[in-house]
Scaffold this active site. Sequence first.
Site, PDB file in Angstrom:
ATOM      1  CB  CYS A 166      -0.816  -0.077   1.204  1.00  0.00           C
ATOM      2  SG  CYS A 166      -2.516   1.050   0.876  1.00  0.00           S
TER       3      CYS A 166
ATOM      4  CG  HIS B 166      -3.254  -3.353   4.256  1.00  0.00           C
ATOM      5  ND1 HIS B 166      -2.329  -2.414   4.509  1.00  0.00           N
ATOM      6  CD2 HIS B 166      -4.081  -2.671   3.463  1.00  0.00           C
ATOM      7  CE1 HIS B 166      -2.389  -1.254   4.082  1.00  0.00           C
ATOM      8  NE2 HIS B 166      -3.546  -1.341   3.294  1.00  0.00           N
TER       9      HIS B 166
HETATM   10  N1  GLN Z   1      -1.767   6.792   2.267  1.00  0.00           N
HETATM   11  C1  GLN Z   1      -2.022   5.772   1.056  1.00  0.00           C
HETATM   12  C2  GLN Z   1      -3.518   5.762   0.534  1.00  0.00           C
HETATM   13  O1  GLN Z   1      -4.523   6.262   0.972  1.00  0.00           O
HETATM   14  C3  GLN Z   1      -1.702   4.465   1.542  1.00  0.00           C
HETATM   15  C4  GLN Z   1      -2.694   3.944   2.759  1.00  0.00           C
HETATM   16  C5  GLN Z   1      -2.435   2.788   3.245  1.00  0.00           C
HETATM   17  O2  GLN Z   1      -1.160   2.191   3.315  1.00  0.00           O
HETATM   18  N2  GLN Z   1      -3.395   2.005   3.798  1.00  0.00           N
HETATM   19  O3  GLN Z   1      -3.584   5.334  -0.739  1.00  0.00           O
END
Ligand code: GLN
Length: 272
Positions: A99, A211
């Site tokens: 992510c 994740h």
């Molecule tokens: N901030 C980034 C986004 O919203 C990553 C989010 C995350 O790692 N969950 O795309």
Amino acid sequence: MNNEFELIIGWLYPTLMSTYGDRGNVICIERRCQWRGYGVKVLPLDQNATVSDIGGVDLIVGGGAQDRQQEIVMRDLQGAKAEALREKIENGTPGVFTCGAPQLLGRYYEPGIGERIEGLGLLDMVSVHPGENARRCIGNLVVEVTASRLARDLAEMTGSKAFLIGFENHGGRTKLGKVEALGRVVYGLGNNGEDGGEGAFYQNAIATYSHGPLLPKNPFVADWLIQTALRLKYQQSITLSPLDDRLAMQAREAMFKRLKVNLPNVAAANVQ
Ligand code: GLN
């Protein structure tokens, strides 16, 4: 004990970047090494890490972050440290980046609010958050691995085509340039909800929107990372002993069923 082998896992910014269970990926690799009697250490690669810390790791894990934390990391990971990380990945050190972490390995990330943040430019991709009012991409994710070398290796390890089950939660939308996608979305949104691509694969770095339960839910990917790290470190053809993954496989089947994703040979898929 089999402790002639030892792996050092470098964990990128554990306190700033570990949203939605991303530490599960670190724990999974650690345990699967220990269960086989390998030595394993987890080294935080945070603001206090030195260039030689980065240079000494055998495997890298990077998790997600909220935009604010991500910005702090992206500003810290510059200069010699960025160079050291770039060199590791270019030289084939395996890693899993989730992510926010791939966003920082890419060319840039544009947060929902605020200025564009430059990334390492290691992955030819850009990520843009379309703004606070845009819908986030949230939910379960099923991906067929299409990155050619990884797909081949996983098929060799498991005896069948690799499908990953995961969970995504991101605002940013990612568009790939010349880098290969990790896979094709079977269920969920993936990189941008438009082109059917999910993640990226470069050298031995797996970038994904899935994740931290990714490795526990797809333990064969953890084993690919471990095997790749050991082969690179010890320059021998090491094959991992199988572990009892029946529970993980049952969990996969339950999820595929719940999502009504009908995959060929899912029951048998990826059982070692
Ligand atoms: N901030 C980034 C986004 O919203 C990553 C989010 C995350 O790692 N969950 O795309």
